[in-house]
Structure formats: C-alpha cells, structure tokens
Design a protein around this motif. Structure first.
Motif: not given
Length: 126
Positions: A30, A51-52, A55-58, A71-74, A79
C-alpha cells in the motif's frame, strides 16, 4: 523478512496467456509503486509496467500496451501482471519490484526501486 515472491510463469504457446503474481511479505505494498521488469537471454533488464501506490494508475512499455494488464489486490498484498496474446519476444525472466515506503509514484528506472523479487521464467514457444 522483507521479500517479494513472483509466481505464475511457465511455458505457453504464442497467442496464449499467463497471469503473474507478486506477493509481498514483511511489508505492505500500500502506498508504494510496484514495477514489473523483464530480462530476455543476452539482453539487459527492461521496464514492462508499473502501478502507482496512491490511485492505482497504470503504465506500460509500448511493446506490451493492449496485451498486458497490471492490477493490485491490496487486501492480499499482491500485484498481478496479466499477459495476453503472448509473443516469442516476450520470453524472459519477469521480476517485480517495489519502491520504498510512501514512494507511490511510478518509475521505469531500476535505481528507483527498493525491493526485488527473485524472478519467474516466462517462455513463449510453439
């Protein structure tokens, strides 16, 4: 122990798909940017996607745009890198890497990442 562990690599035919996972332990992903790199035989390691951490910018390298998805699953501290329409030139060892705490902006440079995984082999061949 702080570490990243990649999984999901393997042998796939051209046009096939794989999903790589990057699991963090000992720290949270995170608010950290996470970057995928790859290294093909005889070549330098290169940036693939990021991936940031805010804000999850890719972001994607041009050669994988439209085919790869990060993608991410915090909740699970994971990731993913979904790779579709794989080509022989995608054959490489794929590494995930995380920036330091609160370093949530993406970077394509190895010097900007703090923690590396051990890599997972992806081979695209018929």
């Amino acid at each position: 122990q702080v570490q990243l562990v990649e999984s999901g690599g393997g042998l796939v035919q051209p046009g096939g798909s794989l999903r790589l996972s990057c699991a963090a332990s000992g720290f949270t992903l995170d608010l950290r940017a996470v970057v995928w790199f790859r290294q093909a035989p005889g070549k330098e390691r290169e940036y693939v996607s990021c991936i940031s951490g805010d804000d999850d910018s890719t972001y994607y390298e041009d050669s994988v745009k439209g085919r790869f998805s990060i993608s991410t699953d915090n909740a699970k501290n994971l990731v993913y890198l979904r790779m579709n329409n794989l080509k022989p030139e995608d054959t490489a060892v794929y590494y995930c890497a995380a920036r330091g705490a609160m370093r949530f902006t993406c970077s394509r440079y190895e010097a900007d990442v703090e923690t590396w995984g051990q890599g997972t082999q992806v081979t695209v061949s018929s």
